[in-house]
Write an enzyme that holds these catalytic residues in place. Structure first.
Site, PDB file in Angstrom:
ATOM      1  N   ARG A   1     -25.697  -1.997   7.122  1.00  6.00           N
ATOM      2  CA  ARG A   1     -25.663  -3.464   6.973  1.00  6.00           C
ATOM      3  C   ARG A   1     -26.070  -4.237   7.955  1.00  6.00           C
ATOM      4  NH1 ARG A   1     -20.208  -5.359   3.945  1.00  6.00           N
ATOM      5  NH2 ARG A   1     -21.170  -4.682   2.201  1.00  6.00           N
TER       6      ARG A   1
ATOM      7  N   LYS B   1       0.435  -1.452   0.110  1.00  2.00           N
ATOM      8  CA  LYS B   1      -0.071   0.369   0.576  1.00  2.00           C
ATOM      9  C   LYS B   1       1.044   1.616  -0.210  1.00  2.00           C
ATOM     10  CE  LYS B   1      -4.756   0.259   2.186  1.00  2.00           C
ATOM     11  NZ  LYS B   1      -5.502  -0.285   2.583  1.00  2.00           N
TER      12      LYS B   1
ATOM     13  N   GLU C   1     -19.309  -5.541  10.393  1.00  3.82           N
ATOM     14  CA  GLU C   1     -20.865  -5.385  10.850  1.00  3.82           C
ATOM     15  C   GLU C   1     -21.577  -5.693  11.412  1.00  3.82           C
ATOM     16  OE1 GLU C   1     -19.983  -4.008   8.384  1.00  3.82           O
ATOM     17  OE2 GLU C   1     -18.714  -2.045   8.582  1.00  3.82           O
TER      18      GLU C   1
HETATM   19  C1  LIG Z   1     -19.108  -2.091   5.206  1.00  2.00           C
HETATM   20  C2  LIG Z   1     -17.976  -1.480   4.908  1.00  2.00           C
HETATM   21  N1  LIG Z   1     -17.780  -1.272   6.390  1.00  2.00           N
HETATM   22  C3  LIG Z   1     -15.733  -0.334   6.209  1.00  2.00           C
HETATM   23  C4  LIG Z   1     -15.348   0.881   5.247  1.00  2.00           C
HETATM   24  C5  LIG Z   1     -14.276   0.734   5.464  1.00  2.00           C
HETATM   25  N2  LIG Z   1     -13.215   0.402   4.723  1.00  2.00           N
HETATM   26  C6  LIG Z   1     -13.258   1.025   3.308  1.00  2.00           C
HETATM   27  S1  LIG Z   1     -11.660   0.803   2.719  1.00  2.00           S
HETATM   28  C7  LIG Z   1     -11.210  -0.444   4.248  1.00  2.00           C
HETATM   29  C8  LIG Z   1     -10.047  -1.143   4.385  1.00  2.00           C
HETATM   30  C9  LIG Z   1      -9.977  -2.146   2.892  1.00  2.00           C
HETATM   31  O1  LIG Z   1      -8.716  -2.813   2.986  1.00  2.00           O
HETATM   32  P1  LIG Z   1      -8.754  -3.686   1.818  1.00  2.00           P
HETATM   33  O2  LIG Z   1     -10.557  -4.658   1.482  1.00  2.00           O
HETATM   34  O3  LIG Z   1      -7.875  -4.560   2.808  1.00  2.00           O
HETATM   35  O4  LIG Z   1      -8.230  -2.494   0.906  1.00  2.00           O
HETATM   36  P2  LIG Z   1      -7.106  -2.229   0.089  1.00  2.00           P
HETATM   37  O5  LIG Z   1      -7.575  -0.712   1.334  1.00  2.00           O
HETATM   38  O6  LIG Z   1      -5.512  -2.421   1.563  1.00  2.00           O
HETATM   39  O7  LIG Z   1      -6.229  -2.051  -0.792  1.00  2.00           O
HETATM   40  C10 LIG Z   1     -12.406  -0.072   4.845  1.00  2.00           C
HETATM   41  C11 LIG Z   1     -12.579  -0.525   6.578  1.00  2.00           C
HETATM   42  C12 LIG Z   1     -15.818   0.342   3.717  1.00  2.00           C
HETATM   43  N3  LIG Z   1     -15.379   0.601   2.717  1.00  2.00           N
HETATM   44  N4  LIG Z   1     -17.498  -0.934   3.840  1.00  2.00           N
END
Ligand SMILES: Cc1ncc(C[n+]2csc(CCOP(=O)(O)OP(=O)(O)O)c2C)c(N)n1
Length: 662
Positions: A416, A301, A388
């Site tokens: 959710r 990242k 969630e």
């Molecule tokens: C239902 C939900 N909960 C929380 C989030 C907030 N959120 C956005 S991106 C993320 C992390 C995503 O991590 P990953 O899937 O590993 O992708 P990366 O950003 O590391 O590429 C979170 C928790 C969300 N978008 N949707």
């Protein structure tokens, strides 16, 4: 913009460049991302991590015929640049500009929109099933992060893939980070997989496996032509030494891909997600597979930007920064704290005084402010991953044992867990507390992230208490009040800075269902208007009262505090005393606070007309600022004043002929 990026404006151009030109293109895209996002912010880290992957995808597949389904889709900036939106890239997340997520009506290359995590595997599987039914031949490729695998829906999809289709390509983009560090057993499992020293064996298995398949020889040839070939790359990345055997998984063992294989999904990897030739070869191979496949890629990242590599959480998504150093502007001296900071500090205070209080986040420790509790009292803090529904059920379980769990979940993400709220918390009348940050607009993010539905979705559920503070001091009072209830309690508050009022040392307990009259009628004459300003729009009600008063109106302003239960006494009194009632809320009109006042008047047969200032019945787009959107949709004092005056003159015209008849 420099040379290759200037030439490339669509997937066809990506297919024309040589490997080394594509590698240069990757560098140029990184520079573009770092320079452009520095101006207005955005999801820098995740996008820097998928530059090679996105180029490889567009090199191998053919959108919009082939389908790319991105989980969350905060990492689609490179995809946007490569699919005809390069010239508008600098408008991303700005008023009238590109959205920061995939959006179906923005481009035919965005076959599926998202903003919430965990949706991609299911949606992509649905597309694959539809393709199979139709007998067409397109590829469906799902790209999901390691943290998406902490989400229940992803597992529901995995459980279903093998039974549903034979052709399904998924890419697990593993950077070890959610927004914060990824947590839980799945994260440990992925770590075990990537530290497994038996990768040479795995790579041989993989070669044999590839050789047996149609076009396998070709795929292997391509792979070996690529720098280092499969084996070298896998060894380089997969065997990144992390320490002793014991350290690798904490229990002295290593993971195997059996989990995916048992789900009926062939596992490939882990491979270096920044090795463009290797990615291209692997995707070429995946295209030939006649069984579902998951390709586990390892990415960094923030790759290519030192500050983002050093602080992956900060650079997941942020506002403007210095494109050289990554430094962000310091907070303005004397600026009010943000609501999430006040929430975090209050949680620490409450936990210090009351052993029954614990804090729960679904992978959002910093965004919600709960990080303060993790730092101060880690034993009272739970990060359950992007889960969630689980967070709410987990809280319900704790509540049955005498605890007051506080679920810190953004309004939009709590959607959710709606069934869990009704079936598990409200029906059993458990004292779970919900602190819903981002209730209201999340302007740059747009419709996936606006928290505009919670009053409506909660108002119809029995047993619960729902509140909205007018300022940060009242937020602390509401949190304290909630910890003294025997029922579920919900508190909604907006993104961003609070009002800047003084905070009491100790919060006080508010009487449930009691509103606060912040400005009473003066009694000096003039038509009377009662303005009910909920939560962060209380200040707008005061502003409107000032403007109406300047035009001769006698205005009262009420801070309702509770959307459930309503303060029947105060609402009835001012409803009957005023000639016009105005409600203000940072929420959609249908089913919101204003609707509850109208229903209440109907029940009490109060004929006073009500002007409802709220968001209209449509999805509100993204924009550069909340103010712009409020202006556009009439959530302003000027609009409220105009509506009050228009209604008042209509009523005068209706009354006049009646008076003439009399
Ligand atoms: C239902 C939900 N909960 C929380 C989030 C907030 N959120 C956005 S991106 C993320 C992390 C995503 O991590 P990953 O899937 O590993 O992708 P990366 O950003 O590391 O590429 C979170 C928790 C969300 N978008 N949707």
């Amino acid at each position: 913009m420099s040379s290759y990026l200037e030439m490339v404006d669509g997937p066809a151009h990506v297919k024309r460049l040589t490997l080394s030109q594509l590698q240069e293109l990757a560098g140029e895209i990184r520079e573009e991302l770092i320079a452009e996002l520095a101006k207005n912010g955005g999801h820098l880290g995740p996008n820097l991590g998928v530059v090679e992957l996105t180029i490889a995808l567009h090199r191998v597949f053919n959108t919009p015929v082939d389908k790319f389904v991105w989980d969350v889709s905060h990492q689609v900036y490179v995809h946007k640049i490569l699919t005809g939106r390069k010239s508008r890239f600098r408008t991303i997340r700005q008023t009238g500009g590109l959205n920061g997520f995939a959006l179906r009506d923005e481009s035919p290359h965005d076959c599926y929109g998202a903003g919430h995590a965990g949706t991609a595997l299911s949606a992509a599987l649905g597309m694959a099933a539809a393709r199979d039914k139709k007998g067409t031949d397109e590829n469906v490729v799902c790209i999901f992060g390691d943290a998406a695998l902490t989400n229940g829906i992803s597992f529901e999809a995995l459980n279903n893939i093998g039974h549903t289709t034979k052709r399904f390509i998924s890419i697990l983009n593993d950077n070890e980070w959610s927004i914060a560090k990824n947590v839980g057993a799945v994260s440990n499992y992925l770590n075990k997989l990537i530290t497994n020293p038996r990768y040479n064996k795995l790579s041989r298995d993989f070669e044999n496996f590839v050789r047996r398949l149609p076009k396998g020889e070709l795929a292997l040839k391509l792979a070996h032509k690529a720098e280092g070939g499969f084996k070298g790359a896998i060894t380089d990345v997969g065997l990144r030494p992390t320490g002793s055997l014991m350290e690798a998984d904490g229990r002295g063992g290593y993971g195997s891909p059996v989990f995916f294989e048992e789900m009926g999904v062939r596992y490939l990897g882990p491979i270096d997600g920044h090795d463009l030739p290797l990615l291209i070869s692997t995707l070429e191979f995946a295209k030939t597979c006649d069984h579902p496949i998951v390709i586990h890629i390892l990415t960094q990242k923030g790759k290519g930007f030192e500050a983002a590599l050093k602080y992956p959480e900060k650079f997941h998504g942020l506002g403007p920064y210095d494109p050289l150093t990554g430094a962000t502007p310091p907070a303005k001296p004397g600026a009010p704290p943000s609501y999430h900071e006040v929430f975090g500090q209050t949680m620490v205070k409450l936990c210090q005084k009351d052993n029954s209080v614990v804090g729960i986040t679904a992978a959002m420790p910093t965004g919600t402010g709960l990080k303060a509790l993790e730092k101060a009292m880690p034993e009272r803090y739970y990060d359950v991953g992007i889960a969630e529904e689980h967070a709410v059920l987990f809280a319900a379980g704790m509540a049955t044992m005498g605890f007051h769990p506080v679920c810190a979940i953004y309004s939009t993400f709590l959607q959710r867990a709606y069934d869990c709220i009704i079936h598990d918390v409200a029906l059993q009348d458990l004292p779970v507390i919900f602190c819903m940050d981002r209730a209201g607009l999340s302007a740059n993010d747009g419709p996936t992230h606006h928290g505009l539905f919670d009053i409506a979705y909660l108002r119809c559920v029995p047993n619960l208490i729902a509140m909205a503070p007018k300022d940060e001091d009242e937020l602390a009072d509401m949190m304290f009040t909630a910890t003294h209830q025997k029922h579920p309690a919900f508190i909604r508050y907006p993104r961003g800075p609070a009002e800047g009022v003084a905070m009491k040392d100790q919060p006080k307990i508010l009487e449930i269902g009691k509103a606060e009259v912040t400005r009473n009628f003066s009694g000096k004459g003039g038509p009377k208007a009662a303005l009910f300003g909920l939560g962060n729009l209380h200040s707008l009600a005061l502003q409107t009262a000032g403007q109406l008063a300047a035009e001769g109106w006698d205005c009262a302003v009420i801070n309702p505090r509770f959307t459930k239960p309503l303060d029947a006494g105060v609402t009835e009194f001012f409803g009957r005393a005023a000639e016009i009632v105005v409600t203000f809320e940072d929420h959609v009109l249908p089913g919101g606070y204003g609707s509850s006042v109208v229903e209440f008047f109907n029940e009490k047969q109060i004929a006073t007309p009500v002007v409802c200032i709220a968001w209209p019945d449509q999805f509100i787009e993204h924009a550069s600022s909340v103010d712009y959107l409020r202006e556009k949709y009439g959530l302003t004092a000027a609009s409220a004043v105009a509506q009050v005056k228009a209604l008042s003159s209509r009523r005068e015209q209706q009354i006049a002929p009646i008076a003439a008849q009399a």
